[in-house]
Design a protein around this motif. Structure first.
Motif, PDB file in Angstrom:
ATOM      1  N   LEU A   2       3.731   1.449  -1.874  1.00 30.91           N
ATOM      2  CA  LEU A   2       4.441   1.533  -3.148  1.00 30.91           C
ATOM      3  C   LEU A   2       3.823   2.640  -4.001  1.00 30.91           C
ATOM      4  CD1 LEU A   2       4.902  -2.224  -4.108  1.00 30.91           C
ATOM      5  CD2 LEU A   2       6.647  -0.631  -3.315  1.00 30.91           C
ATOM      6  N   PRO A   3       4.600   3.212  -4.894  1.00 33.61           N
ATOM      7  CA  PRO A   3       4.058   4.281  -5.751  1.00 33.61           C
ATOM      8  C   PRO A   3       2.912   3.820  -6.649  1.00 33.61           C
ATOM      9  CG  PRO A   3       6.454   4.148  -5.959  1.00 33.61           C
ATOM     10  CD  PRO A   3       6.015   3.014  -5.095  1.00 33.61           C
ATOM     11  N   LEU A   4       2.737   2.516  -6.822  1.00 36.65           N
ATOM     12  CA  LEU A   4       1.668   2.006  -7.690  1.00 36.65           C
ATOM     13  C   LEU A   4       0.284   2.280  -7.118  1.00 36.65           C
ATOM     14  CD1 LEU A   4       3.220  -1.477  -8.466  1.00 36.65           C
ATOM     15  CD2 LEU A   4       3.266   0.544  -9.918  1.00 36.65           C
ATOM     16  N   ARG A   5       0.210   2.447  -5.798  1.00 37.85           N
ATOM     17  CA  ARG A   5      -1.048   2.712  -5.098  1.00 37.85           C
ATOM     18  C   ARG A   5      -2.088   1.630  -5.379  1.00 37.85           C
ATOM     19  NH1 ARG A   5       1.004   5.492  -1.347  1.00 37.85           N
ATOM     20  NH2 ARG A   5       1.756   7.540  -1.933  1.00 37.85           N
ATOM     21  N   LEU A   6      -1.701   0.379  -5.151  1.00 44.99           N
ATOM     22  CA  LEU A   6      -2.601  -0.734  -5.381  1.00 44.99           C
ATOM     23  C   LEU A   6      -3.807  -0.708  -4.433  1.00 44.99           C
ATOM     24  CD1 LEU A   6       0.045  -3.592  -5.755  1.00 44.99           C
ATOM     25  CD2 LEU A   6      -1.222  -2.442  -7.571  1.00 44.99           C
TER      26      LEU A   6
ATOM     27  N   ARG B 212       0.820  -1.222   0.000  1.00 49.16           N
ATOM     28  CA  ARG B 212       0.000   0.000   0.000  1.00 49.16           C
ATOM     29  C   ARG B 212       0.846   1.260   0.000  1.00 49.16           C
ATOM     30  NH1 ARG B 212      -3.401   1.105   5.427  1.00 49.16           N
ATOM     31  NH2 ARG B 212      -4.754   1.826   3.787  1.00 49.16           N
TER      32      ARG B 212
END
Length: 137
Positions: free
Chosen positions: A131-135, A129
């Protein structure tokens, strides 16, 4: 004057009602005063200090959203809490049932293996949560 002795009928009624009343009051407060609209709820110290979301960030808002029937919003706010809440509720109900029947007078105890699994899942969730990916945002 009513005296609450360990074996009295009044004590048994109080023992049965108080845990349910506590859960009811907490749910009522969350429904009446949503965390997104009221500022008296505590802020996450981890997020305040490091600007990283811990596994519990958004949990209060997620539970409030669930109490309003908004599952999608709850998943968006904190998927881990939303998915673990039914398991926690089942465990809590089992503890309550034993508590009322006087089979267990102590605090709830979790077996070691599920605790380690939940800690591992929470750790992975925390990393993902943030990480820059914003999963999970």
């Amino acid at each position: 004057m009513i005296v609450l002795t360990r074996g009295s009928r009044v004590a048994a009624i109080v023992r049965t009602i108080v845990p349910l009343a506590i859960v009811g009051v907490v749910a009522g407060v969350l429904r009446r005063f949503p965390p997104a609209q009221y500022s008296f709820y505590p802020r996450c110290p981890i997020y305040e200090a490091f600007h990283l979301q811990c596994p519990g960030c958004g949990a209060t808002r997620a539970v409030a959203a669930l109490l309003q029937g908004r599952l999608n919003e709850a998943m968006h706010l904190n998927a881990l809490i939303t998915l673990l809440l039914p398991l926690a509720a089942a465990y809590g109900f089992g503890w309550y049932w034993r508590f009322v029947r006087r089979e267990d007078d102590g605090w709830p105890r979790m077996p070691g293996a599920p605790v380690y699994v939940v800690l591992a899942v929470a750790s992975i969730f925390t990393v993902l949560r943030n990480l820059p990916l914003r999963l999970f945002q």
